[in-house]
Write a protein that holds these residues in place. Structure first.
Motif, PDB file in Angstrom:
ATOM      1  N   ALA A   7      39.901  -2.417  41.145  1.00  0.00           N
ATOM      2  CA  ALA A   7      38.645  -3.025  41.578  1.00  0.00           C
ATOM      3  C   ALA A   7      37.604  -1.955  41.909  1.00  0.00           C
ATOM      4  CB  ALA A   7      38.883  -3.936  42.789  1.00  0.00           C
ATOM      5  N   ALA A   8      38.019  -0.897  42.584  1.00  0.00           N
ATOM      6  CA  ALA A   8      37.087   0.179  42.940  1.00  0.00           C
ATOM      7  C   ALA A   8      36.561   0.871  41.685  1.00  0.00           C
ATOM      8  CB  ALA A   8      37.773   1.177  43.863  1.00  0.00           C
ATOM      9  N   LEU A  48      33.963  -1.285  40.198  1.00  0.00           N
ATOM     10  CA  LEU A  48      32.733  -1.162  40.976  1.00  0.00           C
ATOM     11  C   LEU A  48      31.956   0.080  40.560  1.00  0.00           C
ATOM     12  CD1 LEU A  48      30.729  -1.618  43.339  1.00  0.00           C
ATOM     13  CD2 LEU A  48      32.379  -0.414  44.796  1.00  0.00           C
ATOM     14  N   ARG A  55      30.273  -0.105  37.299  1.00  0.00           N
ATOM     15  CA  ARG A  55      29.104  -0.992  37.340  1.00  0.00           C
ATOM     16  C   ARG A  55      27.982  -0.405  38.180  1.00  0.00           C
ATOM     17  NH1 ARG A  55      29.595  -7.287  38.680  1.00  0.00           N
ATOM     18  NH2 ARG A  55      28.405  -7.698  36.832  1.00  0.00           N
ATOM     19  N   ASN A  56      28.352   0.240  39.283  1.00  0.00           N
ATOM     20  CA  ASN A  56      27.374   0.780  40.228  1.00  0.00           C
ATOM     21  C   ASN A  56      27.890   2.124  40.735  1.00  0.00           C
ATOM     22  OD1 ASN A  56      25.606   1.393  42.263  1.00  0.00           O
ATOM     23  ND2 ASN A  56      26.033  -0.421  43.507  1.00  0.00           N
ATOM     24  N   PRO A  95      27.215   2.982  45.070  1.00  0.00           N
ATOM     25  CA  PRO A  95      27.238   1.811  45.957  1.00  0.00           C
ATOM     26  C   PRO A  95      27.037   2.203  47.423  1.00  0.00           C
ATOM     27  CG  PRO A  95      29.475   2.464  45.459  1.00  0.00           C
ATOM     28  CD  PRO A  95      28.569   3.378  44.664  1.00  0.00           C
ATOM     29  N   GLU A 147      27.887  -2.718  49.930  1.00  0.00           N
ATOM     30  CA  GLU A 147      28.218  -3.168  48.579  1.00  0.00           C
ATOM     31  C   GLU A 147      29.697  -2.930  48.274  1.00  0.00           C
ATOM     32  OE1 GLU A 147      23.955  -2.383  46.321  1.00  0.00           O
ATOM     33  OE2 GLU A 147      25.326  -0.696  46.671  1.00  0.00           O
ATOM     34  N   THR A 148      30.215  -1.814  48.722  1.00  0.00           N
ATOM     35  CA  THR A 148      31.624  -1.496  48.487  1.00  0.00           C
ATOM     36  C   THR A 148      32.518  -2.478  49.220  1.00  0.00           C
ATOM     37  OG1 THR A 148      31.045   0.830  48.218  1.00  0.00           O
ATOM     38  CG2 THR A 148      33.363   0.327  48.635  1.00  0.00           C
ATOM     39  N   TRP A 182      32.336  -5.814  47.389  1.00  0.00           N
ATOM     40  CA  TRP A 182      33.043  -5.779  46.107  1.00  0.00           C
ATOM     41  C   TRP A 182      34.554  -5.852  46.303  1.00  0.00           C
ATOM     42  CZ3 TRP A 182      31.236  -6.057  41.174  1.00  0.00           C
ATOM     43  CH2 TRP A 182      32.142  -5.772  40.152  1.00  0.00           C
ATOM     44  N   LEU A 183      35.068  -5.164  47.313  1.00  0.00           N
ATOM     45  CA  LEU A 183      36.515  -5.107  47.548  1.00  0.00           C
ATOM     46  C   LEU A 183      37.025  -6.236  48.450  1.00  0.00           C
ATOM     47  CD1 LEU A 183      37.045  -1.252  47.946  1.00  0.00           C
ATOM     48  CD2 LEU A 183      37.343  -2.675  45.901  1.00  0.00           C
TER      49      LEU A 183
END
Length: 159
Positions: free
Chosen positions: A111-112, A115, A118-119, A122, A126-127, A130-131
């Motif tokens: 997942a990280a 992220l 994509r970004n 972050p 946002e991190t 996202w997580l």
């Protein structure tokens, strides 16, 4: 039931397998292909331990049928390192002691990575957002977030 023939690109390698129509991608990865890094934590898509990317999209493999991977690109934790060289996220997780028992770690790393692809810059908020789909009972989340943000900073500096 008759098995379904699937061809997918898994961690960069074209892979063919047979699976049952009701078999999840997680079960295919673990039981048919021997890729046991992705874990089943809940079986309902709530914990993120089984996270993989499918065609670049973060996906809970326990909620996807193996047959749905036909023609797709699937990336798992096993494909994250480059041979013997750990991905920067994996190194930072070690540096920050951002792992404990290992059940959630593969899904959080996948997942990280999604992220940061994509970004690449972050914020902490946002991190964390996202997580949020990845649950950990051992570490708390601060070390994980610090490891991700430190990786993002290192990767930006390298560019």
């Amino acid at each position: 039931m008759s098995q379904i023939h699937v061809t997918a690109t898994i961690n960069g390698d074209v892979t063919e397998f047979l699976c049952e129509p009701d078999e999840t991608l997680l079960d295919v990865l673990r039981d048919r292909l021997g890729l046991t890094g992705s874990k089943e934590g809940c079986g309902t898509g709530d914990c993120g331990a089984c996270s993989v990317t499918v065609d670049g999209r973060l996906t809970c493999s326990c909620l996807m049928l193996g047959a749905e991977a036909d023609g797709a690109r699937v990336d798992t934790i096993e494909g994250m390192a480059d041979g013997e060289t750990l991905h920067p996220l994996q190194r930072k997780f070690l540096d920050h002691a951002a792992l404990q028992c290992g059940i959630c770690t593969p899904g959080i790393l996948v997942a990280a990575k999604a992220l940061l692809e994509r970004n690449p810059d972050p914020t902490e908020e946002e991190t964390r957002y996202w997580l949020a789909g990845n649950l950990c009972r051992c570490t708390g989340y601060d070390k994980i977030i610090r490891a991700v943000l430190d990786t993002a900073a290192e990767m930006r500096e390298a560019r």
